[in-house]
Each structure stands twice: as structure tokens, then as C-alpha cells.
Design a protein around this motif. Structure first.
Motif, PDB file in Angstrom:
ATOM      1  N   ALA A   1       0.692  -1.110   0.002  1.00 60.07           N
ATOM      2  CA  ALA A   1      -0.106  -0.076  -0.094  1.00 60.07           C
ATOM      3  C   ALA A   1       0.956   1.360  -0.184  1.00 60.07           C
ATOM      4  CB  ALA A   1      -0.934  -0.110   1.185  1.00 60.07           C
ATOM      5  N   ALA A   2       1.805   1.141   0.893  1.00 58.04           N
ATOM      6  CA  ALA A   2       2.904   2.280   0.937  1.00 58.04           C
ATOM      7  C   ALA A   2       3.784   2.681  -0.558  1.00 58.04           C
ATOM      8  CB  ALA A   2       3.921   2.364   2.102  1.00 58.04           C
ATOM      9  N   HIS A   3       3.934   1.452  -1.025  1.00 55.86           N
ATOM     10  CA  HIS A   3       4.589   1.625  -2.266  1.00 55.86           C
ATOM     11  C   HIS A   3       3.721   2.225  -3.386  1.00 55.86           C
ATOM     12  CE1 HIS A   3       7.623   0.024  -5.280  1.00 55.86           C
ATOM     13  NE2 HIS A   3       8.036   1.272  -4.953  1.00 55.86           N
ATOM     14  N   ALA A   4       2.471   1.573  -3.584  1.00 52.03           N
ATOM     15  CA  ALA A   4       1.679   2.094  -4.580  1.00 52.03           C
ATOM     16  C   ALA A   4       1.209   3.520  -4.341  1.00 52.03           C
ATOM     17  CB  ALA A   4       0.268   1.051  -4.386  1.00 52.03           C
ATOM     18  N   ALA A   5       0.963   4.089  -3.071  1.00 56.64           N
ATOM     19  CA  ALA A   5       0.764   5.016  -2.814  1.00 56.64           C
ATOM     20  C   ALA A   5       2.004   6.401  -3.336  1.00 56.64           C
ATOM     21  CB  ALA A   5       0.323   5.495  -1.420  1.00 56.64           C
ATOM     22  N   CYS A   6       2.877   5.755  -2.733  1.00 60.90           N
ATOM     23  CA  CYS A   6       4.354   6.801  -2.867  1.00 60.90           C
ATOM     24  C   CYS A   6       4.490   6.733  -4.386  1.00 60.90           C
ATOM     25  CB  CYS A   6       5.304   6.187  -2.162  1.00 60.90           C
ATOM     26  SG  CYS A   6       6.988   7.410  -1.966  1.00 60.90           S
ATOM     27  N   PHE A   7       4.485   5.867  -5.107  1.00 60.94           N
ATOM     28  CA  PHE A   7       4.720   5.791  -6.459  1.00 60.94           C
ATOM     29  C   PHE A   7       3.995   6.694  -7.165  1.00 60.94           C
ATOM     30  CE2 PHE A   7       3.751   4.099 -10.747  1.00 60.94           C
ATOM     31  CZ  PHE A   7       4.918   4.628 -11.463  1.00 60.94           C
ATOM     32  N   THR A   8       2.711   6.461  -7.103  1.00 61.13           N
ATOM     33  CA  THR A   8       1.302   7.041  -7.585  1.00 61.13           C
ATOM     34  C   THR A   8       1.605   8.746  -7.425  1.00 61.13           C
ATOM     35  OG1 THR A   8       0.358   5.135  -7.663  1.00 61.13           O
ATOM     36  CG2 THR A   8      -0.956   7.158  -8.337  1.00 61.13           C
ATOM     37  N   MET A   9       1.961   9.067  -6.266  1.00 57.82           N
ATOM     38  CA  MET A   9       2.036  10.364  -6.118  1.00 57.82           C
ATOM     39  C   MET A   9       3.214  11.234  -6.486  1.00 57.82           C
ATOM     40  SD  MET A   9       2.126  12.273  -2.209  1.00 57.82           S
ATOM     41  CE  MET A   9       0.359  12.402  -1.808  1.00 57.82           C
ATOM     42  N   ALA A  10       4.399  10.284  -6.764  1.00 55.44           N
ATOM     43  CA  ALA A  10       5.672  10.804  -7.281  1.00 55.44           C
ATOM     44  C   ALA A  10       5.330  11.059  -8.803  1.00 55.44           C
ATOM     45  CB  ALA A  10       6.654   9.862  -7.065  1.00 55.44           C
ATOM     46  N   LEU A  11       4.833   9.939  -9.345  1.00 52.34           N
ATOM     47  CA  LEU A  11       4.372  10.087 -10.762  1.00 52.34           C
ATOM     48  C   LEU A  11       3.327  11.463 -11.209  1.00 52.34           C
ATOM     49  CD1 LEU A  11       4.626   9.404 -13.479  1.00 52.34           C
ATOM     50  CD2 LEU A  11       2.856   7.388 -12.813  1.00 52.34           C
ATOM     51  N   SER A  12       2.340  11.615 -10.080  1.00 52.04           N
ATOM     52  CA  SER A  12       1.543  12.906 -10.342  1.00 52.04           C
ATOM     53  C   SER A  12       2.298  14.034 -10.296  1.00 52.04           C
ATOM     54  CB  SER A  12       0.319  12.565  -9.107  1.00 52.04           C
ATOM     55  OG  SER A  12      -0.577  13.934  -9.386  1.00 52.04           O
TER      56      SER A  12
ATOM     57  N   ASN B   1      11.429   7.304 -13.803  1.00 52.76           N
ATOM     58  CA  ASN B   1      11.985   8.212 -12.931  1.00 52.76           C
ATOM     59  C   ASN B   1      11.351   8.246 -11.627  1.00 52.76           C
ATOM     60  OD1 ASN B   1      14.073  10.189 -12.285  1.00 52.76           O
ATOM     61  ND2 ASN B   1      12.479  11.878 -12.495  1.00 52.76           N
ATOM     62  N   ALA B   2       9.987   8.368 -11.734  1.00 47.79           N
ATOM     63  CA  ALA B   2       9.144   8.336 -10.566  1.00 47.79           C
ATOM     64  C   ALA B   2       9.492   7.023  -9.733  1.00 47.79           C
ATOM     65  CB  ALA B   2       7.418   8.633 -10.702  1.00 47.79           C
ATOM     66  N   LYS B   3       9.396   6.058 -10.447  1.00 45.26           N
ATOM     67  CA  LYS B   3       9.602   4.485  -9.797  1.00 45.26           C
ATOM     68  C   LYS B   3      11.032   4.625  -9.137  1.00 45.26           C
ATOM     69  CE  LYS B   3      11.586   0.984 -11.663  1.00 45.26           C
ATOM     70  NZ  LYS B   3      12.246  -0.094 -12.310  1.00 45.26           N
ATOM     71  N   ALA B   4      12.149   5.406  -9.486  1.00 42.73           N
ATOM     72  CA  ALA B   4      13.375   5.192  -9.241  1.00 42.73           C
ATOM     73  C   ALA B   4      13.561   6.121  -8.002  1.00 42.73           C
ATOM     74  CB  ALA B   4      14.353   5.428 -10.318  1.00 42.73           C
ATOM     75  N   ASN B   5      12.690   7.274  -7.838  1.00 35.44           N
ATOM     76  CA  ASN B   5      13.031   7.994  -6.949  1.00 35.44           C
ATOM     77  C   ASN B   5      12.009   8.152  -5.848  1.00 35.44           C
ATOM     78  OD1 ASN B   5      15.524   9.328  -7.804  1.00 35.44           O
ATOM     79  ND2 ASN B   5      14.522   9.633  -9.808  1.00 35.44           N
ATOM     80  N   CYS B   6      10.698   7.767  -6.102  1.00 34.88           N
ATOM     81  CA  CYS B   6       9.880   7.737  -4.978  1.00 34.88           C
ATOM     82  C   CYS B   6      10.640   7.171  -3.612  1.00 34.88           C
ATOM     83  CB  CYS B   6       8.490   6.965  -5.219  1.00 34.88           C
ATOM     84  SG  CYS B   6       8.460   5.132  -4.645  1.00 34.88           S
ATOM     85  N   PRO B   7      10.278   7.837  -2.551  1.00 26.85           N
ATOM     86  CA  PRO B   7      11.119   7.621  -1.279  1.00 26.85           C
ATOM     87  C   PRO B   7      10.931   6.061  -0.811  1.00 26.85           C
ATOM     88  CG  PRO B   7       9.916   9.727  -1.193  1.00 26.85           C
ATOM     89  CD  PRO B   7       9.608   9.028  -2.248  1.00 26.85           C
ATOM     90  N   ILE B   8       9.800   5.277  -1.068  1.00 31.35           N
ATOM     91  CA  ILE B   8       9.358   3.812  -0.565  1.00 31.35           C
ATOM     92  C   ILE B   8      10.358   3.106  -1.758  1.00 31.35           C
ATOM     93  CG2 ILE B   8       7.935   2.099  -0.395  1.00 31.35           C
ATOM     94  CD1 ILE B   8       7.780   4.501   1.797  1.00 31.35           C
ATOM     95  N   SER B   9      10.376   3.397  -2.916  1.00 34.95           N
ATOM     96  CA  SER B   9      11.191   2.596  -3.965  1.00 34.95           C
ATOM     97  C   SER B   9      12.673   2.891  -3.407  1.00 34.95           C
ATOM     98  CB  SER B   9      11.462   3.229  -5.352  1.00 34.95           C
ATOM     99  OG  SER B   9      10.152   2.778  -5.861  1.00 34.95           O
ATOM    100  N   LYS B  10      13.124   4.002  -2.989  1.00 35.28           N
ATOM    101  CA  LYS B  10      14.572   4.029  -2.292  1.00 35.28           C
ATOM    102  C   LYS B  10      14.546   3.092  -1.098  1.00 35.28           C
ATOM    103  CE  LYS B  10      15.373   8.656  -4.248  1.00 35.28           C
ATOM    104  NZ  LYS B  10      15.542  10.148  -3.800  1.00 35.28           N
TER     105      LYS B  10
END
Length: 142
Positions: free
Chosen positions: A53-64, A119-128
């Protein structure tokens, strides 16, 4: 700096124990977890589901935010994250988080979208934070 917190309590030990989770802002208020919700189909949640849930939310917000910074002002992003927990010696490890995205962003070129999404995938805080394979599949709808 932003600091968030959660609390977990586990009463009893091993398979017979029962846990509950609380979050600072109340999204989880005594949500149950335990062996059955982690390794079987029991009710409640589990740590990997919460990571998904955290990864989906973080990535989606980063992409947005990345799409907005690129000049796009409208769209819809739906992301599913599947976190894999594998046996690792005497314990377990999270070995993969697979992101599946369906995006509707008017007037965006497929190549531009692919670059922004990667870029959003690589740089969202949860991906990191995750020390595992992270994959991204997406469908761009018009």
C-alpha cells in the motif's frame, strides 16, 4: 523533515499470537494482524500488504507530481503493488515489489510518459527504501 509513526502490539507468541497496529493519524486503529493474515487467508492485514500500500501510494504520488511538473494538468493514475515475501534461510525477505499502473493522461506522448514513470519509480521514497527488485508495467490509455 517529516516524521510519521505507527505502533504494533503482539500478544502471545508465534503462531498463537495476535497483533494490532495503530498509525499516528488513525488510518489504522487497532487493525489486527498475525500468522493467519500473513501466511494464510485469515482476516486482518500484514506487513507486506502495508508495504504494498505504501509503495503504490508513494509511486503514484511521485508520478502525479512529476507529470504536473512536466506541464500536464489532468489525468488519472491507478497503481497496484504486489510485494513478494520469500523464504530466506531461517527467515524471510521481501524480494520484489511489482508495480502495475493504468494511466489516463491526455495529450502525452508515450515516450515522454515512459521516461517520467521510470524516474518516478526510481525516485519515490519507498522505492529508495526497498532493497529488492522493483518492476513497473503500465498501460497508457487515451
Amino acid at each position: 523533515m517529516t516524521v510519521n509513526s505507527a505502533t504494533a502490539r503482539y500478544e502471545g507468541l508465534g503462531k498463537d499470537g495476535k497483533g494490532h497496529i495503530w498509525t499516528k493519524r488513525g488510518a489504522l486503529d487497532g487493525e489486527p494482524y498475525g500468522f493467519a493474515s500473513r501466511f494464510e487467508d485469515g482476516p486482518g492485514t500484514n506487513p507486506e500488504e502495508l508495504i504494498a500500500a505504501a509503495h503504490a501510494a508513494c509511486f503514484t504520488m511521485a508520478l502525479s507530481f512529476a507529470l504536473a511538473a512536466a506541464g500536464h494538468s489532468d489525468g488519472q493514475l491507478d497503481t497496484r503493488a504486489e510485494v513478494t515475501l520469500d523464504k530466506d534461510g531461517d527467515g524471510f525477505s521481501v524480494t520484489r515489489s511489482a508495480l502495475t499502473l493504468t494511466a489516463k493522461v491526455p495529450a502525452i506522448d508515450g515516450g515522454e510518459f515512459a521516461g517520467i514513470a521510470a524516474n518516478a519509480k526510481a525516485n519515490c521514497p519507498i522505492s529508495k527504501l526497498l532493497n529488492c527488485e522493483i518492476t513497473l508495467e503500465y498501460t497508457l490509455e487515451s
